[in-house]
Design an enzyme around this catalytic site. Sequence first.
Site, short mmCIF file in Angstrom:
data_model
loop_
_atom_site.label_atom_id
_atom_site.label_comp_id
_atom_site.label_asym_id
_atom_site.label_seq_id
_atom_site.Cartn_x
_atom_site.Cartn_y
_atom_site.Cartn_z
N LYS A 111 1.06 -1.06 0.32
CA LYS A 111 0.01 0.05 -0.19
C LYS A 111 0.37 1.51 -0.19
O LYS A 111 1.74 1.71 1.36
CB LYS A 111 -0.88 -0.11 1.34
CG LYS A 111 -1.57 1.41 1.49
CD LYS A 111 -2.76 1.36 1.94
CE LYS A 111 -3.95 2.57 2.58
NZ LYS A 111 -4.35 2.25 3.26
N LYS A 170 1.53 9.81 5.35
CA LYS A 170 1.21 7.84 6.38
C LYS A 170 2.59 7.69 5.61
O LYS A 170 2.51 6.31 5.50
CB LYS A 170 -0.06 8.22 5.52
CG LYS A 170 -1.08 8.15 5.91
CD LYS A 170 -2.34 7.32 6.21
CE LYS A 170 -3.49 7.75 6.50
NZ LYS A 170 -4.41 7.17 6.22
N LYS A 200 -2.56 -1.69 -4.32
CA LYS A 200 -2.53 -0.42 -3.77
C LYS A 200 -2.07 1.07 -3.93
O LYS A 200 -1.29 1.09 -3.29
CB LYS A 200 -3.75 -0.60 -2.35
CG LYS A 200 -4.53 0.69 -2.68
CD LYS A 200 -5.09 1.02 -0.97
CE LYS A 200 -6.04 2.03 -0.41
NZ LYS A 200 -6.52 1.68 0.64
N SER A 202 -10.35 5.65 -4.66
CA SER A 202 -10.85 6.89 -4.85
C SER A 202 -10.50 7.98 -6.36
O SER A 202 -11.48 8.51 -6.36
CB SER A 202 -11.05 7.68 -3.83
OG SER A 202 -10.11 8.00 -3.09
C1 PBG Z 1 -7.08 3.49 4.76
C2 PBG Z 1 -7.42 3.67 4.33
C3 PBG Z 1 -7.27 4.66 2.76
C4 PBG Z 1 -7.90 3.38 1.75
C5 PBG Z 1 -8.71 2.65 2.11
N1 PBG Z 1 -8.38 2.68 3.38
C6 PBG Z 1 -6.70 5.50 2.95
C7 PBG Z 1 -5.44 5.81 3.62
O1 PBG Z 1 -4.81 5.11 3.61
O2 PBG Z 1 -5.29 6.61 3.99
C8 PBG Z 1 -8.63 4.99 0.84
C9 PBG Z 1 -8.93 3.97 -0.83
C10 PBG Z 1 -9.07 5.11 -1.35
O3 PBG Z 1 -8.67 5.93 -1.70
O4 PBG Z 1 -10.37 4.46 -2.30
N2 PBG Z 1 -6.85 2.95 6.22
#
Ligand code: PBG
Length: 328
Positions: free
Chosen positions: A200, A222, A253, A279
Site C-alpha cells: 500500500k 503516512k 494499492k 478513490s
Molecule cells: C485507510 C484506508 C485508505 C483507503 C482505504 N483504507 C486511506 C488511507 O490510507 O489514507 C483509501 C481508499 C481509496 O482511496 O479509495 N486505512
Amino acid sequence: MNLPIRPRRNRQSSSIRGLVRETQLRPEDLIYPLFLHEEEQNDAIESMPGCHRWSLDGLVEEVGRAKEVGVRSVVLFPKIEEALKSPRGEECFSPDGLVPRAIIAIKQAHPEVAVITDVALDPYNSDGHDGIVEKGEDGELRILNDKTVEILCRQAVCHAEAGADIVSPSDMMDGRVGAIRSSLDEASHEAVSILSYTAKYASAYYGPFRGALDSAPKAGDKKTYQMDPANAREALREAELDVAEGADMIMVKPAGPYLDILTRLRDRIDLPLAAYQVSGEYLMIKSAAKDGWIDEEKVVLESLTAIKRAGADMILTYFAKDVAKRLG
Ligand code: PBG
C-alpha cells in the site's frame, strides 16, 4: 506484399477477437467498497460522485442490488462520529460498533455475500492515522507499531465475531498479519481469511476517500508506514513477509499507476492477488467523463481489464456494481 504472418487475421471479427481474448473480466472478480454511517438517510459523497454513505438499511439494500448483477463481495468503510474517536481508537473493537452491526445485517439478508472488513485505526483515531500516534520530545510524530498491532488484533477478532468472512489490514504496520492470524485462531476463527494490503503506497490518490470519511491525518503524513511510490523491490519484500505470516490473499494499492507492481507480485508470489482501484482513480474517470471528454463506460472497462491483465485476480472498485451490470 509477401507477408505470411499477419497478426490482423486474429482481429478481423468480433467472434475471432472473442476467441483469442486473453483477459476476461467477470462480475465475481469485483469487490465493491461501501461507505456507511450512523444516520437514517443515505448521503451522496461530494468528493466521489455516484457514491454514498449508506445508512444500515441503505447498505443492506445496496448489497442486494450489487448481488443481483453478480457482485458477490463487499468491503466496508465506516464514518465514525467525532465523539467516538480517541487516540487509541478503542471504538474499533466495540461489539456494538457500526461495522459489527453492519456485518450482522448484511449476513442476515445476504448470507452468501462475502463480507470483507478494513482493519486499521484511521476512522476511529482522533489523530486520523492508521496507528496510535505519539508525539516525541522533538515534536515529531511517531506511529507506535506494536501497540497499534495489539488493537488491530482486537478489531479483527471483533469483526470475525460479527461474521466477517475476510479481514483486511490496510494499516501497513509490521507484523500485523501474523499477529492477527494468531489472535483469530486463538478465538477459534481459523476459517476467517486475511486479505493483506501488502503493497500500500503513500499515495495522493486517496484524497477523495479521506474526504468521504473525514479521516485525513490531522498532522503529518503516512510516509513512515505506507510505501514510497518510488519502490518496487520493497513490495516483494512485504509480500514475502505476508506469505510467511499466513496471509491468504495479498493486495496492491492503488492499482492503475502500479501495474508493474502487480505483474512483479504475480510472477513471484503464488497467493491470490487483489488490486484496489482507489478513490482518486475513480474520481479522475468520473470527472473527465462528466463533461464528455472521455467515454466513462469504455474507460472503466479498459482500466479494469488492464489491471486484470497486469496480474490481479480480483479488483476492488467503486465501479463494481455499474460495470457488473454491463458484463452480465
Ligand atoms: C485507510 C484506508 C485508505 C483507503 C482505504 N483504507 C486511506 C488511507 O490510507 O489514507 C483509501 C481508499 C481509496 O482511496 O479509495 N486505512
